[in-house]
Enzyme design. Structure first.
Site, PDB file in Angstrom:
ATOM      1  N   SER A   1      -3.632  -3.319  -0.426  1.00 21.27           N
ATOM      2  CA  SER A   1      -2.459  -3.914   0.120  1.00 21.27           C
ATOM      3  C   SER A   1      -3.104  -5.336   0.701  1.00 21.27           C
ATOM      4  O   SER A   1      -4.130  -5.448   1.277  1.00 21.27           O
ATOM      5  CB  SER A   1      -2.023  -3.198   1.295  1.00 21.27           C
ATOM      6  OG  SER A   1      -0.908  -4.074   1.844  1.00 21.27           O
TER       7      SER A   1
ATOM      8  N   ASN B   1      -7.931   4.285   8.898  1.00 22.53           N
ATOM      9  CA  ASN B   1      -7.220   3.013   9.420  1.00 22.53           C
ATOM     10  C   ASN B   1      -7.333   2.819  11.101  1.00 22.53           C
ATOM     11  O   ASN B   1      -7.177   1.859  11.672  1.00 22.53           O
ATOM     12  CB  ASN B   1      -5.978   2.777   9.082  1.00 22.53           C
ATOM     13  CG  ASN B   1      -5.042   3.982   9.201  1.00 22.53           C
ATOM     14  OD1 ASN B   1      -5.579   4.941   8.469  1.00 22.53           O
ATOM     15  ND2 ASN B   1      -3.944   3.995   9.723  1.00 22.53           N
TER      16      ASN B   1
ATOM     17  N   THR C   1      11.418  -7.887 -10.842  1.00 24.41           N
ATOM     18  CA  THR C   1      10.893  -9.126 -11.102  1.00 24.41           C
ATOM     19  C   THR C   1       9.862  -9.276 -10.353  1.00 24.41           C
ATOM     20  O   THR C   1       9.949  -8.917  -9.207  1.00 24.41           O
ATOM     21  CB  THR C   1      11.811 -10.213 -11.001  1.00 24.41           C
ATOM     22  OG1 THR C   1      12.928 -10.263 -11.892  1.00 24.41           O
ATOM     23  CG2 THR C   1      11.189 -11.738 -11.346  1.00 24.41           C
TER      24      THR C   1
ATOM     25  N   GLY D   1       1.083  -1.246  -0.017  1.00 24.38           N
ATOM     26  CA  GLY D   1       0.103  -0.187  -0.171  1.00 24.38           C
ATOM     27  C   GLY D   1       0.884   1.114  -0.056  1.00 24.38           C
ATOM     28  O   GLY D   1       0.488   2.354  -0.576  1.00 24.38           O
ATOM     29  N   SER D   2       2.072   1.183   0.847  1.00 23.59           N
ATOM     30  CA  SER D   2       2.821   2.267   0.839  1.00 23.59           C
ATOM     31  C   SER D   2       3.569   2.801  -0.457  1.00 23.59           C
ATOM     32  O   SER D   2       3.325   3.913  -0.882  1.00 23.59           O
ATOM     33  CB  SER D   2       3.916   2.301   2.005  1.00 23.59           C
ATOM     34  OG  SER D   2       3.567   1.832   2.990  1.00 23.59           O
TER      35      SER D   2
ATOM     36  N   HIS E   1      -1.995  -7.642   2.750  1.00 21.96           N
ATOM     37  CA  HIS E   1      -1.809  -8.056   3.987  1.00 21.96           C
ATOM     38  C   HIS E   1      -2.949  -7.567   5.053  1.00 21.96           C
ATOM     39  O   HIS E   1      -3.178  -7.820   6.133  1.00 21.96           O
ATOM     40  CB  HIS E   1      -0.722  -7.879   4.821  1.00 21.96           C
ATOM     41  CG  HIS E   1      -0.239  -6.497   5.012  1.00 21.96           C
ATOM     42  ND1 HIS E   1      -0.285  -6.099   6.394  1.00 21.96           N
ATOM     43  CD2 HIS E   1       0.255  -5.505   4.171  1.00 21.96           C
ATOM     44  CE1 HIS E   1       0.010  -4.811   6.527  1.00 21.96           C
ATOM     45  NE2 HIS E   1       0.580  -4.477   5.305  1.00 21.96           N
TER      46      HIS E   1
ATOM     47  N   CYS F   1       2.240   2.579  13.077  1.00 23.56           N
ATOM     48  CA  CYS F   1       3.343   3.517  12.953  1.00 23.56           C
ATOM     49  C   CYS F   1       3.577   4.514  13.926  1.00 23.56           C
ATOM     50  O   CYS F   1       4.577   4.863  14.474  1.00 23.56           O
ATOM     51  CB  CYS F   1       3.103   4.484  11.552  1.00 23.56           C
ATOM     52  SG  CYS F   1       2.447   3.356  10.255  1.00 23.56           S
TER      53      CYS F   1
HETATM   54  C1  LIG Z   1      -1.748  -0.541   6.002  1.00 25.06           C
HETATM   55  C2  LIG Z   1      -1.839   0.749   5.427  1.00 25.06           C
HETATM   56  C3  LIG Z   1      -1.083   1.230   4.256  1.00 25.06           C
HETATM   57  C4  LIG Z   1       0.395   0.684   4.029  1.00 25.06           C
HETATM   58  O1  LIG Z   1       0.169  -0.570   3.337  1.00 25.06           O
HETATM   59  P1  LIG Z   1       1.316  -1.482   3.328  1.00 25.06           P
HETATM   60  O2  LIG Z   1       1.157  -2.511   2.611  1.00 25.06           O
HETATM   61  O3  LIG Z   1       1.568  -1.731   4.846  1.00 25.06           O
HETATM   62  O4  LIG Z   1       2.532  -0.698   2.876  1.00 25.06           O
HETATM   63  C5  LIG Z   1      -1.486   2.451   3.798  1.00 25.06           C
HETATM   64  N1  LIG Z   1      -2.759   3.191   4.073  1.00 25.06           N
HETATM   65  C6  LIG Z   1      -3.660   2.365   4.861  1.00 25.06           C
HETATM   66  C7  LIG Z   1      -4.815   3.228   5.063  1.00 25.06           C
HETATM   67  C8  LIG Z   1      -3.223   1.394   5.647  1.00 25.06           C
HETATM   68  O5  LIG Z   1      -4.131   0.983   6.550  1.00 25.06           O
END
Ligand SMILES: *Cc1c(COP(=O)(O)O)cnc(C)c1O
Length: 396
Positions: free
Chosen positions: A200, A152, A238, A71-72, A202, A325
């Site tokens: 993302s 989040n 890759t 996501g980042s 996970h 974080c």
């Molecule tokens: C977890 C999260 C991210 C970051 O995603 P990653 O895959 O951990 O880099 C970004 N935005 C929100 C709203 C999130 O909850």
């Protein structure tokens, strides 16, 4: 002691489906999707099958999906790309909100240093911003609007469709960080008028370190990882094929079970909220209805969130005080401050984020442990003593 894991907004356990989807690409199908031989082509086929699945879940075209490391990275690429393309037309203004994830906020801070002007919209105390706020902030030199789909920390869901409509009318590209929404609530990039979207794996029972950026056809997308021609020249390297296959399987499963999961989770959520609100001087953060089925975020006056978390952990409950974080730092959450909570109240926050793996027994364990721990901490809190003897005024 059984662990009650309720920090699913930070990360989720991988599902059996996702693990099963991943293993062939760690064992038999290990070719490089860019290789022309049969092993490479088998990998390429799997890569494109995963892209199709993910596109389908979002109502996008496969060619609009770009795989990233999470996501980042998707947030960084979307924001930087829109900024660069705005700059080319002399547009240096970006609109966002004060309660975005740090992947967005920190990128915006960097862009500000590089000469962009950033408007961060105020969030209402219910944790929701309005399309009218966005409309009012749009200027002729606005290069991008970026507003998260669901927050989040407090789980509030934003009126993305209306915001997208306002942006489309004004001809301004619209990005949404949908990391907390995808796989949990319905997301349709077409109906929601979205130009760019981050997700993302996970956060929906897929693996860590893999995600995707949706970028609507015709919206320019710049590359920031230079190298090979992967991802149609938008992201070199890759491909993480095992991760990508697992992400696709996890998302497909999450979407198939979405309404059943939402129903189960919101029932658990309501039960926990009702129970925790019985604690005196407690408060639910964020709108009670317009929130993710999985999210509970509360404040308890007179205590520190850190102490609460450590004692809950000792009782086998893994929760959070806010985003992963900010955990570990003593600053209160920027999200709770954006909602207008005073510092002293924001310090005593607890986020419980559920997944469909949680049970009624987990809810019972939480409803037993949290009141005990809050009372224990209050009994040794000088702040609580001042609140009780009237030296300090109750804020909640
Ligand atoms: C977890 C999260 C991210 C970051 O995603 P990653 O895959 O951990 O880099 C970004 N935005 C929100 C709203 C999130 O909850």
């Amino acid at each position: 002691m059984k662990t009650v894991y309720v920090d699913n907004a930070a990360t989720t356990a991988m599902s059996d489906t996702a693990i099963a989807a991943m293993t062939p690409y760690l064992k038999e199908v290990y070719g490089n999707p860019s290789s022309l031989h049969s092993a490479g082509q088998a990998a390429k086929d799997a890569l494109e099958a995963a892209r199709e699945k993910i596109a389908k879940c979002l109502n996008a075209e496969p060619r609009e999906i770009y795989f990233t490391s999470g996501g980042s990275e998707a947030d960084n690429q979307a924001l930087r790309s829109a900024a660069l393309n705005g700059l080319r037309k002399g547009k240096k203004h970006i609109i966002s909100t004060a309660f975005e994830h740090h992947a967005v906020l920190h990128t915006l801070k960097k862009l500000e240093k590089e000469g962009f002007e950033i408007t961060l919209l105020d969030v209402h105390s219910n944790g929701i911003i309005t399309a009218e706020q966005v409309e009012k902030a749009i200027r002729p030199d606005t290069a991008l609007v970026t507003v998260m789909y669901a927050n989040n920390e407090v789980g509030t869901v934003q009126p993305v469709r209306e915001i997208g409509e306002v942006c489309r009318k004004a001809g301004v590209p619209f990005h949404t960080d949908a990391v907390q929404a995808v796989g949990h609530i319905p997301v349709d990039v077409k109906a929601d008028n979205i130009d760019m979207l981050s997700l993302s794996a996970h956060k929906f029972h897929g693996p860590k370190g893999v995600g995707a950026l949706y970028c609507k056809r015709g919206v320019p997308l710049n590359t920031f990882v230079e190298g090979g021609a992967q991802e149609r020249n938008r992201r070199a390297g890759t491909e993480n094929l095992g991760g990508i296959a697992a992400m696709a399987a996890a998302l497909e499963e999450a979407c198939a079970n979405m309404s059943a999961n939402a129903k189960k989770l919101s029932a658990l959520r309501e039960k926990i909220i009702d129970g925790l609100l019985k604690i005196p001087h407690s408060k639910l953060n964020g709108d009670r209805k317009t929130r993710l089925p999985s999210n509970i975020n509360m404040c308890f006056e007179g205590i520190e969130g850190e102490g609460l978390l450590l004692l809950l952990d000792a009782k086998g409950i893994c929760a959070s005080s806010g985003s992963a974080c900010t955990s570990g730092s003593l600053e209160p959450s920027h999200v709770l401050l954006a909602l207008g909570l005073p510092h002293e109240v924001a310090h005593g926050s607890l986020r419980i984020s559920l997944s469909e793996y949680n049970t009624e027994e987990d809810a019972e364990a939480i409803l037993k442990a949290v009141p005990e721990v809050v009372e224990y901490l209050r009994n040794m809190s000088p702040v609580w003593e001042e609140l009780c003897n009237g030296e300090r005024k109750h804020l909640i």
